[in-house]
Scaffold this motif. Sequence first.
Motif, PDB file in Angstrom:
ATOM      1  N   ALA A  34       2.893  29.825 -27.791  1.00  0.00           N
ATOM      2  CA  ALA A  34       3.135  30.092 -29.210  1.00  0.00           C
ATOM      3  C   ALA A  34       4.537  30.639 -29.448  1.00  0.00           C
ATOM      4  O   ALA A  34       5.140  30.392 -30.501  1.00  0.00           O
ATOM      5  CB  ALA A  34       2.088  31.077 -29.735  1.00  0.00           C
ATOM      6  N   GLU A  35       5.066  31.373 -28.473  1.00  0.00           N
ATOM      7  CA  GLU A  35       6.417  31.926 -28.616  1.00  0.00           C
ATOM      8  C   GLU A  35       7.491  30.863 -28.446  1.00  0.00           C
ATOM      9  O   GLU A  35       8.573  30.973 -29.030  1.00  0.00           O
ATOM     10  CB  GLU A  35       6.638  33.035 -27.578  1.00  0.00           C
ATOM     11  N   GLN A  36       7.201  29.820 -27.661  1.00  0.00           N
ATOM     12  CA  GLN A  36       8.258  28.893 -27.265  1.00  0.00           C
ATOM     13  C   GLN A  36       8.106  27.481 -27.821  1.00  0.00           C
ATOM     14  O   GLN A  36       9.065  26.704 -27.782  1.00  0.00           O
ATOM     15  CB  GLN A  36       8.318  28.818 -25.732  1.00  0.00           C
ATOM     16  N   VAL A  37       6.907  27.145 -28.328  1.00  0.00           N
ATOM     17  CA  VAL A  37       6.662  25.790 -28.848  1.00  0.00           C
ATOM     18  C   VAL A  37       5.992  25.933 -30.215  1.00  0.00           C
ATOM     19  O   VAL A  37       4.845  26.382 -30.312  1.00  0.00           O
ATOM     20  CB  VAL A  37       5.765  24.975 -27.893  1.00  0.00           C
ATOM     21  N   ARG A  38       6.689  25.521 -31.279  1.00  0.00           N
ATOM     22  CA  ARG A  38       6.155  25.763 -32.631  1.00  0.00           C
ATOM     23  C   ARG A  38       6.810  24.820 -33.643  1.00  0.00           C
ATOM     24  O   ARG A  38       7.880  24.265 -33.394  1.00  0.00           O
ATOM     25  CB  ARG A  38       6.390  27.216 -33.048  1.00  0.00           C
ATOM     26  N   TRP A  39       6.148  24.670 -34.803  1.00  0.00           N
ATOM     27  CA  TRP A  39       6.714  23.927 -35.924  1.00  0.00           C
ATOM     28  C   TRP A  39       7.531  24.869 -36.801  1.00  0.00           C
ATOM     29  O   TRP A  39       7.149  26.017 -37.015  1.00  0.00           O
ATOM     30  CB  TRP A  39       5.620  23.310 -36.795  1.00  0.00           C
ATOM     31  N   ALA A  40       8.652  24.364 -37.329  1.00  0.00           N
ATOM     32  CA  ALA A  40       9.450  25.134 -38.289  1.00  0.00           C
ATOM     33  C   ALA A  40      10.105  24.149 -39.254  1.00  0.00           C
ATOM     34  O   ALA A  40      11.014  23.402 -38.872  1.00  0.00           O
ATOM     35  CB  ALA A  40      10.511  25.964 -37.568  1.00  0.00           C
ATOM     36  N   ASP A  41       9.600  24.119 -40.496  1.00  0.00           N
ATOM     37  CA  ASP A  41      10.167  23.248 -41.537  1.00  0.00           C
ATOM     38  C   ASP A  41      10.213  21.782 -41.109  1.00  0.00           C
ATOM     39  O   ASP A  41      11.235  21.101 -41.235  1.00  0.00           O
ATOM     40  CB  ASP A  41      11.577  23.719 -41.913  1.00  0.00           C
ATOM     41  N   GLY A  42       9.105  21.294 -40.568  1.00  0.00           N
ATOM     42  CA  GLY A  42       9.026  19.896 -40.191  1.00  0.00           C
ATOM     43  C   GLY A  42       9.732  19.551 -38.898  1.00  0.00           C
ATOM     44  O   GLY A  42       9.901  18.377 -38.574  1.00  0.00           O
ATOM     45  N   ILE A  43      10.123  20.564 -38.161  1.00  0.00           N
ATOM     46  CA  ILE A  43      10.820  20.359 -36.888  1.00  0.00           C
ATOM     47  C   ILE A  43      10.009  21.009 -35.774  1.00  0.00           C
ATOM     48  O   ILE A  43       9.605  22.178 -35.893  1.00  0.00           O
ATOM     49  CB  ILE A  43      12.236  20.963 -36.927  1.00  0.00           C
ATOM     50  N   VAL A  70      -5.044  21.811 -25.390  1.00  0.00           N
ATOM     51  CA  VAL A  70      -5.641  22.371 -26.609  1.00  0.00           C
ATOM     52  C   VAL A  70      -4.557  22.895 -27.541  1.00  0.00           C
ATOM     53  O   VAL A  70      -4.560  22.621 -28.754  1.00  0.00           O
ATOM     54  CB  VAL A  70      -6.640  23.490 -26.253  1.00  0.00           C
ATOM     55  N   TYR A  71      -3.615  23.642 -26.987  1.00  0.00           N
ATOM     56  CA  TYR A  71      -2.542  24.183 -27.827  1.00  0.00           C
ATOM     57  C   TYR A  71      -1.724  23.058 -28.450  1.00  0.00           C
ATOM     58  O   TYR A  71      -1.422  23.075 -29.651  1.00  0.00           O
ATOM     59  CB  TYR A  71      -1.625  25.096 -27.011  1.00  0.00           C
ATOM     60  N   SER A  72      -1.354  22.066 -27.660  1.00  0.00           N
ATOM     61  CA  SER A  72      -0.516  20.980 -28.158  1.00  0.00           C
ATOM     62  C   SER A  72      -1.244  20.140 -29.200  1.00  0.00           C
ATOM     63  O   SER A  72      -0.649  19.725 -30.204  1.00  0.00           O
ATOM     64  CB  SER A  72      -0.056  20.105 -26.990  1.00  0.00           C
ATOM     65  N   ALA A  73      -2.534  19.881 -28.956  1.00  0.00           N
ATOM     66  CA  ALA A  73      -3.310  19.110 -29.933  1.00  0.00           C
ATOM     67  C   ALA A  73      -3.424  19.863 -31.251  1.00  0.00           C
ATOM     68  O   ALA A  73      -3.276  19.278 -32.330  1.00  0.00           O
ATOM     69  CB  ALA A  73      -4.695  18.804 -29.364  1.00  0.00           C
ATOM     70  N   ASP A  74      -3.683  21.160 -31.180  1.00  0.00           N
ATOM     71  CA  ASP A  74      -3.758  21.971 -32.404  1.00  0.00           C
ATOM     72  C   ASP A  74      -2.418  21.976 -33.128  1.00  0.00           C
ATOM     73  O   ASP A  74      -2.364  21.997 -34.366  1.00  0.00           O
ATOM     74  CB  ASP A  74      -4.160  23.404 -32.061  1.00  0.00           C
ATOM     75  N   GLY A 128      -2.620  16.913 -37.799  1.00  0.00           N
ATOM     76  CA  GLY A 128      -2.194  17.028 -39.193  1.00  0.00           C
ATOM     77  C   GLY A 128      -0.727  16.688 -39.398  1.00  0.00           C
ATOM     78  O   GLY A 128      -0.286  16.481 -40.538  1.00  0.00           O
ATOM     79  N   TYR A 129       0.032  16.636 -38.312  1.00  0.00           N
ATOM     80  CA  TYR A 129       1.451  16.268 -38.400  1.00  0.00           C
ATOM     81  C   TYR A 129       1.703  14.865 -37.836  1.00  0.00           C
ATOM     82  O   TYR A 129       2.377  14.054 -38.465  1.00  0.00           O
ATOM     83  CB  TYR A 129       2.323  17.265 -37.617  1.00  0.00           C
ATOM     84  N   LEU A 130       1.168  14.611 -36.627  1.00  0.00           N
ATOM     85  CA  LEU A 130       1.363  13.327 -35.974  1.00  0.00           C
ATOM     86  C   LEU A 130       0.044  12.864 -35.362  1.00  0.00           C
ATOM     87  O   LEU A 130      -0.656  13.675 -34.739  1.00  0.00           O
ATOM     88  CB  LEU A 130       2.398  13.439 -34.846  1.00  0.00           C
ATOM     89  N   PRO A 131      -0.312  11.586 -35.525  1.00  0.00           N
ATOM     90  CA  PRO A 131      -1.468  11.075 -34.776  1.00  0.00           C
ATOM     91  C   PRO A 131      -1.123  11.047 -33.295  1.00  0.00           C
ATOM     92  O   PRO A 131       0.021  10.802 -32.917  1.00  0.00           O
ATOM     93  CB  PRO A 131      -1.659   9.664 -35.330  1.00  0.00           C
ATOM     94  N   PHE A 132      -2.118  11.291 -32.452  1.00  0.00           N
ATOM     95  CA  PHE A 132      -1.839  11.342 -31.016  1.00  0.00           C
ATOM     96  C   PHE A 132      -3.029  10.838 -30.214  1.00  0.00           C
ATOM     97  O   PHE A 132      -4.177  10.870 -30.661  1.00  0.00           O
ATOM     98  CB  PHE A 132      -1.480  12.768 -30.571  1.00  0.00           C
ATOM     99  N   THR A 133      -2.707  10.351 -29.025  1.00  0.00           N
ATOM    100  CA  THR A 133      -3.701   9.986 -28.027  1.00  0.00           C
ATOM    101  C   THR A 133      -3.232  10.586 -26.710  1.00  0.00           C
ATOM    102  O   THR A 133      -2.178  11.211 -26.638  1.00  0.00           O
ATOM    103  CB  THR A 133      -3.817   8.457 -27.874  1.00  0.00           C
ATOM    104  N   GLY A 134      -4.010  10.378 -25.643  1.00  0.00           N
ATOM    105  CA  GLY A 134      -3.530  10.864 -24.355  1.00  0.00           C
ATOM    106  C   GLY A 134      -4.608  11.138 -23.338  1.00  0.00           C
ATOM    107  O   GLY A 134      -5.741  10.654 -23.445  1.00  0.00           O
ATOM    108  N   GLY A 183     -13.200  22.392 -22.400  1.00  0.00           N
ATOM    109  CA  GLY A 183     -12.952  22.260 -23.832  1.00  0.00           C
ATOM    110  C   GLY A 183     -11.727  21.455 -24.178  1.00  0.00           C
ATOM    111  O   GLY A 183     -10.988  21.810 -25.101  1.00  0.00           O
ATOM    112  N   ALA A 184     -11.488  20.363 -23.472  1.00  0.00           N
ATOM    113  CA  ALA A 184     -10.339  19.508 -23.766  1.00  0.00           C
ATOM    114  C   ALA A 184     -10.489  18.892 -25.153  1.00  0.00           C
ATOM    115  O   ALA A 184     -11.605  18.631 -25.616  1.00  0.00           O
ATOM    116  CB  ALA A 184     -10.223  18.411 -22.717  1.00  0.00           C
ATOM    117  N   PRO A 185      -9.382  18.639 -25.879  1.00  0.00           N
ATOM    118  CA  PRO A 185      -9.458  18.045 -27.220  1.00  0.00           C
ATOM    119  C   PRO A 185     -10.188  16.709 -27.206  1.00  0.00           C
ATOM    120  O   PRO A 185     -10.002  15.893 -26.300  1.00  0.00           O
ATOM    121  CB  PRO A 185      -7.980  17.870 -27.597  1.00  0.00           C
ATOM    122  N   ALA A 186     -10.995  16.477 -28.222  1.00  0.00           N
ATOM    123  CA  ALA A 186     -11.822  15.267 -28.280  1.00  0.00           C
ATOM    124  C   ALA A 186     -10.977  14.008 -28.396  1.00  0.00           C
ATOM    125  O   ALA A 186     -11.413  12.924 -27.992  1.00  0.00           O
ATOM    126  CB  ALA A 186     -12.780  15.367 -29.467  1.00  0.00           C
TER     127      ALA A 186
END
Length: 450
Positions: free
Chosen positions: A45-54, A84-88, A92-98, A107-110
């Motif tokens: 959370a400290e090092q990977v985050r959204w800020a104004d669409g970036i 889990v962190y990356s999927a969360d 809502g911003y980008l569709p993803f698979t993986g 508890g891996a993302p569905a």
Amino acid sequence: MPERSQTVACRKSIVDTRTVATLKEHAKQIYLRTLEAARLDTHLAEQVRWADGILQVGEHSFPLELYRRAVIIALGKAAVPMAVYSADLLRGYLPFTGLVLAPENSGAPAELTFLRGSHPFPDESSRRAAELALELAREADGETLVLWLISGGASAMMEMPLVPEISMDEMAAFHRMLVHSGLNIAEMNALRKHVSAVKGGRLAVAAANAATQVTLLVSDVPEGRPDVIASGPTIPDGSTITYCRVLLSRLKEPLPPAIAELFAGLELPETPKRNDPAFARAFYLEVLSSSTLCTEAAAIARDLGFEAVVDNGCDEWPYDKAAVYLLYKLARLRQPGKRIALISAGEVAVPVTGPAGNGGRNQHFALYAAQLIDGMANTAVLSAGSDGLDGNSLAAGAVADTATWEYAKDPAGALERFDSGTVFSLLGDAIFTGPTGNNLRDLRILLADD
């Protein structure tokens, strides 16, 4: 276990059992609080985050408008919480698979395919994981953001021979031979990279069709070697074929035939280096490493009233030499009226000969250290893994004090049988945390109160 009196007469001194019991509790408190301070989700959370669409990843910025989709590929012991962190973050911003490749599905993302990883040796499931990772990588294009989430343990979980002449049975035999070879982790992984289709930067090459690649790393290797973590599937490789052939000359066992033929031939391709075009749009960030453990443990020790010193100089040493080194350093630091904490991270080598009992390198180190501090003035030694597991036991490690050797049942025999886990379980000094979802190497805490 016999009840200890308030003081115990020993060969070297009078041990105040109240003091050493307090030191043991302080050592455990430092360890457990360090695990909490090094939580993966906090540091992500400290090092990977959204800020104004970036998307901000450390110092790197990735504008959302450049991408139409994302691919998340998480590998290793910390794969699930990283996924889990990356999927969360992306939802809502980008569709993803993986893909999520981990020891257990906690508890891996569905949205992501989960595969249970083989460890410590690869098998057909490892090949399947490699095939799927390569497929996802090759589908990425210039409007794809690829997130590689890599932590320790993935060298066996994801594997595919570089050439079809090598079978998975031979790859498993090769991994097994390396584990028992006496080579350190960087040396073992250099050899693994050069016979693998997915290690040593080759996954990054597969995704090089103009995709933006971001690798987040949780390090379980010596500092400054990101290409060693999980055998560096997305990082430029610092090792060479020439170096590998030097390492091969040190091996006592013969290589599996097809692998020996590959190394002997002139057609063996070099792994991709830093100037490879695949890394032109590739970035990496080390989110956590063993230096995090040391920094947090030292701060917590100071909070408890200790003068804290960090010394990682014995990383990857044999356990007995490392124990002597650290206890000698502690002895030099001791001063009347001062409480000293010596913090050391990394791994020690415990060559196992013959059948092994219950335990692992941390408990073996702690029991050997107990012999060295037997009867010494107030001292405690803790050694435990940040992943919550030690060897073939359920414990993360153990803590010993100056009376451990006296009260233990046949400690010398336990060392010979590699059965330290049984000793510490009977004493009540084994440390149990369960899997932590993290993997930052081992932490040793040596405390003295004079």
